[in-house]
Scaffold this motif. Sequence first.
Motif, mmCIF file in Angstrom:
data_model
loop_
_atom_site.group_PDB
_atom_site.id
_atom_site.type_symbol
_atom_site.label_atom_id
_atom_site.label_comp_id
_atom_site.label_asym_id
_atom_site.label_seq_id
_atom_site.Cartn_x
_atom_site.Cartn_y
_atom_site.Cartn_z
ATOM 1 N N CYS A 8 0.852 -1.176 0.000
ATOM 2 C CA CYS A 8 0.000 0.000 0.000
ATOM 3 C C CYS A 8 0.895 1.235 0.000
ATOM 4 C CB CYS A 8 -0.910 0.003 1.228
ATOM 5 S SG CYS A 8 -1.964 1.465 1.335
ATOM 6 N N THR A 26 -4.286 -5.889 -8.098
ATOM 7 C CA THR A 26 -4.486 -4.987 -6.954
ATOM 8 C C THR A 26 -5.363 -5.668 -5.928
ATOM 9 O OG1 THR A 26 -6.422 -3.967 -7.952
ATOM 10 C CG2 THR A 26 -4.276 -2.928 -8.400
ATOM 11 N N HIS A 27 -5.264 -5.167 -4.683
ATOM 12 C CA HIS A 27 -6.053 -5.722 -3.575
ATOM 13 C C HIS A 27 -6.326 -4.581 -2.603
ATOM 14 C CE1 HIS A 27 -7.535 -9.207 -1.347
ATOM 15 N NE2 HIS A 27 -7.117 -8.598 -0.248
ATOM 16 N N PRO A 28 -7.516 -4.521 -1.994
ATOM 17 C CA PRO A 28 -7.773 -3.435 -1.044
ATOM 18 C C PRO A 28 -6.918 -3.583 0.216
ATOM 19 C CG PRO A 28 -9.669 -4.903 -1.187
ATOM 20 C CD PRO A 28 -8.690 -5.342 -2.222
ATOM 21 N N CYS A 29 -6.357 -2.480 0.675
ATOM 22 C CA CYS A 29 -5.510 -2.484 1.871
ATOM 23 C C CYS A 29 -6.382 -2.725 3.102
ATOM 24 C CB CYS A 29 -4.791 -1.136 1.983
ATOM 25 S SG CYS A 29 -3.813 -0.969 3.491
ATOM 26 N N CYS A 32 -6.235 1.001 5.322
ATOM 27 C CA CYS A 32 -6.913 2.217 4.869
ATOM 28 C C CYS A 32 -8.002 1.942 3.842
ATOM 29 C CB CYS A 32 -5.894 3.208 4.303
ATOM 30 S SG CYS A 32 -5.065 2.631 2.803
ATOM 31 N N GLY A 33 -8.025 0.754 3.259
ATOM 32 C CA GLY A 33 -9.047 0.401 2.280
ATOM 33 C C GLY A 33 -8.706 0.819 0.868
ATOM 34 N N GLY A 34 -7.574 1.509 0.676
ATOM 35 C CA GLY A 34 -7.169 1.950 -0.652
ATOM 36 C C GLY A 34 -6.581 0.806 -1.467
ATOM 37 N N PRO A 35 -6.448 1.001 -2.771
ATOM 38 C CA PRO A 35 -5.886 -0.060 -3.606
ATOM 39 C C PRO A 35 -4.380 -0.199 -3.371
ATOM 40 C CG PRO A 35 -6.302 1.882 -4.924
ATOM 41 C CD PRO A 35 -6.836 2.172 -3.562
ATOM 42 N N SER A 36 -3.910 -1.415 -3.385
ATOM 43 C CA SER A 36 -2.475 -1.684 -3.218
ATOM 44 C C SER A 36 -2.032 -2.612 -4.339
ATOM 45 C CB SER A 36 -2.206 -2.299 -1.850
ATOM 46 O OG SER A 36 -2.986 -3.443 -1.670
#
Length: 109
Positions: A8, A26-29, A32-36
């Motif tokens: 992330c 990609t996968h949600p962090c 924080c929920g953001g893309p990683s």
Amino acid sequence: MATYVFRCAECSDFEVVQPMSAVRPTHPCPGCGGPSRRVFTPPALRTTPAGLHRAAEAAEASAEAPQVVHSLPGGAPRPRSRRWSPFTGAVPVAADRRPAGPHQPLPKP
């Protein structure tokens, strides 16, 4: 199931365990929920056991310069008596020293 590492930009690296067919770039962090984005790492392969590795190294080293042995290594003691030899055959055992068996002795002629 495989373990994948994602990074992330705002948090840190994290691992995701999922089937190989379900992995995406990609996968949600989880923080924080953001893309990683996925981080490519070497596969976790099994290593050779230490004893086998040492034996292989010793065999490889002795291929060019074998070790000279001056005596037999210690181990199990040698038998005290020889019961059978491929050169002389069986060594006779006296009748009084033979173990008693479960069968009747053969009749004498």
